[in-house]
Design a protein around this motif. Sequence first.
Motif, PDB file in Angstrom:
ATOM      1  N   ALA A  17       0.912  -1.038  -0.203  1.00  0.00           N
ATOM      2  CA  ALA A  17      -0.078  -0.044   0.038  1.00  0.00           C
ATOM      3  C   ALA A  17       0.736   1.102   0.084  1.00  0.00           C
ATOM      4  O   ALA A  17       0.565   2.226  -0.708  1.00  0.00           O
ATOM      5  CB  ALA A  17      -1.057  -0.080   1.104  1.00  0.00           C
ATOM      6  N   ILE A  18       1.853   1.384   0.945  1.00  0.00           N
ATOM      7  CA  ILE A  18       2.838   2.603   0.845  1.00  0.00           C
ATOM      8  C   ILE A  18       3.683   2.459  -0.560  1.00  0.00           C
ATOM      9  O   ILE A  18       3.706   3.709  -1.133  1.00  0.00           O
ATOM     10  CB  ILE A  18       3.690   2.217   1.988  1.00  0.00           C
ATOM     11  CG1 ILE A  18       3.041   2.385   3.115  1.00  0.00           C
ATOM     12  CG2 ILE A  18       5.066   3.342   1.922  1.00  0.00           C
ATOM     13  CD1 ILE A  18       4.341   1.982   4.596  1.00  0.00           C
ATOM     14  N   LYS A  19       3.908   1.470  -1.154  1.00  0.00           N
ATOM     15  CA  LYS A  19       4.498   1.418  -2.439  1.00  0.00           C
ATOM     16  C   LYS A  19       3.671   2.232  -3.402  1.00  0.00           C
ATOM     17  O   LYS A  19       3.922   2.855  -4.446  1.00  0.00           O
ATOM     18  CB  LYS A  19       5.089   0.127  -2.882  1.00  0.00           C
ATOM     19  CG  LYS A  19       6.238  -0.212  -2.407  1.00  0.00           C
ATOM     20  CD  LYS A  19       6.680  -1.550  -2.949  1.00  0.00           C
ATOM     21  CE  LYS A  19       7.998  -2.092  -2.322  1.00  0.00           C
ATOM     22  NZ  LYS A  19       8.359  -3.500  -2.862  1.00  0.00           N
ATOM     23  N   ALA A  20       2.306   1.672  -3.297  1.00  0.00           N
ATOM     24  CA  ALA A  20       1.239   2.233  -4.362  1.00  0.00           C
ATOM     25  C   ALA A  20       1.055   3.876  -4.268  1.00  0.00           C
ATOM     26  O   ALA A  20       1.073   4.422  -4.824  1.00  0.00           O
ATOM     27  CB  ALA A  20      -0.038   1.431  -4.100  1.00  0.00           C
ATOM     28  N   ILE A  21       0.957   4.090  -2.897  1.00  0.00           N
ATOM     29  CA  ILE A  21       0.579   5.621  -2.660  1.00  0.00           C
ATOM     30  C   ILE A  21       2.041   6.573  -2.963  1.00  0.00           C
ATOM     31  O   ILE A  21       1.782   7.473  -3.580  1.00  0.00           O
ATOM     32  CB  ILE A  21       0.414   5.823  -1.256  1.00  0.00           C
ATOM     33  CG1 ILE A  21      -0.865   5.188  -0.690  1.00  0.00           C
ATOM     34  CG2 ILE A  21       0.543   7.317  -0.543  1.00  0.00           C
ATOM     35  CD1 ILE A  21      -0.952   5.096   0.710  1.00  0.00           C
ATOM     36  N   THR A  22       3.044   5.887  -2.831  1.00  0.00           N
ATOM     37  CA  THR A  22       4.499   6.573  -3.391  1.00  0.00           C
ATOM     38  C   THR A  22       4.285   6.687  -4.943  1.00  0.00           C
ATOM     39  O   THR A  22       4.614   7.807  -5.733  1.00  0.00           O
ATOM     40  CB  THR A  22       5.735   5.819  -2.824  1.00  0.00           C
ATOM     41  OG1 THR A  22       5.707   5.864  -1.589  1.00  0.00           O
ATOM     42  CG2 THR A  22       6.913   6.525  -3.290  1.00  0.00           C
ATOM     43  N   ARG A  23       4.118   5.629  -5.288  1.00  0.00           N
ATOM     44  CA  ARG A  23       4.000   5.717  -6.832  1.00  0.00           C
ATOM     45  C   ARG A  23       3.093   6.483  -7.642  1.00  0.00           C
ATOM     46  O   ARG A  23       3.082   7.329  -8.348  1.00  0.00           O
ATOM     47  CB  ARG A  23       3.795   4.141  -7.625  1.00  0.00           C
ATOM     48  CG  ARG A  23       4.346   3.567  -8.478  1.00  0.00           C
ATOM     49  CD  ARG A  23       3.970   2.243  -9.118  1.00  0.00           C
ATOM     50  NE  ARG A  23       2.869   1.612  -8.617  1.00  0.00           N
ATOM     51  CZ  ARG A  23       2.663   0.677  -7.521  1.00  0.00           C
ATOM     52  NH1 ARG A  23       3.899   0.130  -7.075  1.00  0.00           N
ATOM     53  NH2 ARG A  23       1.523   0.285  -7.395  1.00  0.00           N
ATOM     54  N   ASN A  24       1.622   6.566  -6.669  1.00  0.00           N
ATOM     55  CA  ASN A  24       0.669   7.722  -7.242  1.00  0.00           C
ATOM     56  C   ASN A  24       1.072   9.038  -6.940  1.00  0.00           C
ATOM     57  O   ASN A  24       0.730   9.800  -7.816  1.00  0.00           O
ATOM     58  CB  ASN A  24      -0.759   7.232  -6.667  1.00  0.00           C
ATOM     59  CG  ASN A  24      -1.100   5.961  -7.367  1.00  0.00           C
ATOM     60  OD1 ASN A  24      -1.108   5.812  -8.644  1.00  0.00           O
ATOM     61  ND2 ASN A  24      -1.613   5.115  -6.711  1.00  0.00           N
ATOM     62  N   ALA A  25       1.964   9.287  -5.852  1.00  0.00           N
ATOM     63  CA  ALA A  25       2.151  10.606  -5.532  1.00  0.00           C
ATOM     64  C   ALA A  25       3.184  10.973  -6.473  1.00  0.00           C
ATOM     65  O   ALA A  25       3.182  12.123  -7.019  1.00  0.00           O
ATOM     66  CB  ALA A  25       2.824  10.667  -3.965  1.00  0.00           C
ATOM     67  N   GLU A  26       4.093  10.132  -6.949  1.00  0.00           N
ATOM     68  CA  GLU A  26       4.952  10.511  -7.815  1.00  0.00           C
ATOM     69  C   GLU A  26       4.341  10.944  -9.265  1.00  0.00           C
ATOM     70  O   GLU A  26       4.912  11.803  -9.946  1.00  0.00           O
ATOM     71  CB  GLU A  26       6.276   9.425  -8.260  1.00  0.00           C
ATOM     72  CG  GLU A  26       6.953   9.530  -7.096  1.00  0.00           C
ATOM     73  CD  GLU A  26       8.213   8.249  -7.080  1.00  0.00           C
ATOM     74  OE1 GLU A  26       7.907   7.266  -7.796  1.00  0.00           O
ATOM     75  OE2 GLU A  26       8.871   8.196  -5.894  1.00  0.00           O
ATOM     76  N   ARG A  27       3.548  10.086  -9.710  1.00  0.00           N
ATOM     77  CA  ARG A  27       2.902  10.170 -11.022  1.00  0.00           C
ATOM     78  C   ARG A  27       1.878  11.640 -10.866  1.00  0.00           C
ATOM     79  O   ARG A  27       2.010  12.173 -11.978  1.00  0.00           O
ATOM     80  CB  ARG A  27       1.594   8.982 -11.047  1.00  0.00           C
ATOM     81  CG  ARG A  27       1.316   8.915 -12.400  1.00  0.00           C
ATOM     82  CD  ARG A  27       0.470   7.601 -12.889  1.00  0.00           C
ATOM     83  NE  ARG A  27       1.273   6.584 -12.553  1.00  0.00           N
ATOM     84  CZ  ARG A  27       0.964   5.415 -12.247  1.00  0.00           C
ATOM     85  NH1 ARG A  27      -0.297   5.348 -11.493  1.00  0.00           N
ATOM     86  NH2 ARG A  27       1.596   4.080 -11.956  1.00  0.00           N
ATOM     87  N   LEU A  28       1.340  11.992  -9.871  1.00  0.00           N
ATOM     88  CA  LEU A  28       0.677  13.059  -9.688  1.00  0.00           C
ATOM     89  C   LEU A  28       1.671  14.345  -9.795  1.00  0.00           C
ATOM     90  O   LEU A  28       1.283  15.097 -10.341  1.00  0.00           O
ATOM     91  CB  LEU A  28       0.239  13.309  -8.398  1.00  0.00           C
ATOM     92  CG  LEU A  28      -1.545  12.897  -8.365  1.00  0.00           C
ATOM     93  CD1 LEU A  28      -2.062  12.882  -6.900  1.00  0.00           C
ATOM     94  CD2 LEU A  28      -2.337  13.878  -9.415  1.00  0.00           C
TER      95      LEU A  28
END
Length: 183
Positions: free
Chosen positions: A8-19
């Motif tokens: 979940a933390i990895k997914a949040i980080t990935r999505n934050a970077e994408r944003l």
Amino acid sequence: IPESREEAIKAITRNAERLETLTRDILDVTRIEGHRLDVNKEKFDISEVVASAIEDTRRRVDDSNIKFEYSPRKILVEADRMRISQVLSNLLSNAVKFTKQGTVYISAENKDGQLIVSVKDTGSGIDPEIMSRLFTKFTTKSQTGTGLGLFISKSIIEAHGGRIWAESNKGGKGATFTFRLPL
């Protein structure tokens, strides 16, 4: 359930970077359209910027099916280091995105007082349907891209007095993106 928390933390980080990337791209497009794309030139060795962009891309994709091949050659260029790094990151990300497995070859050379940088992949190549509008806004064949990267890259290279182009590789295996900057 520590694994699911880590995922979940990895997914949040990935999505934050994408944003963050999307926000930066939209701001860049606004600057480009308002003819306010600033380039802050400084002298630097292109091989350091290429090596750094490869390392960032390698870390981001974490994919052992893709190899990067680059023979560093010290070439001093006077350009906006951050902007050229942005172009390289974009070209490498695209190469990786369209190469399920294979090699991405990067070269930089001084040819007749011009810096020539190429990123060649062994991926799916460029869809002929979008070739003519490849460097325009919102042109993409990717499920994950916005279609802004090549438009921004073209604007950055042209702001430096250079040129960028693309071609499908002979034999239909992959594509090569090249940009030229005056030294």
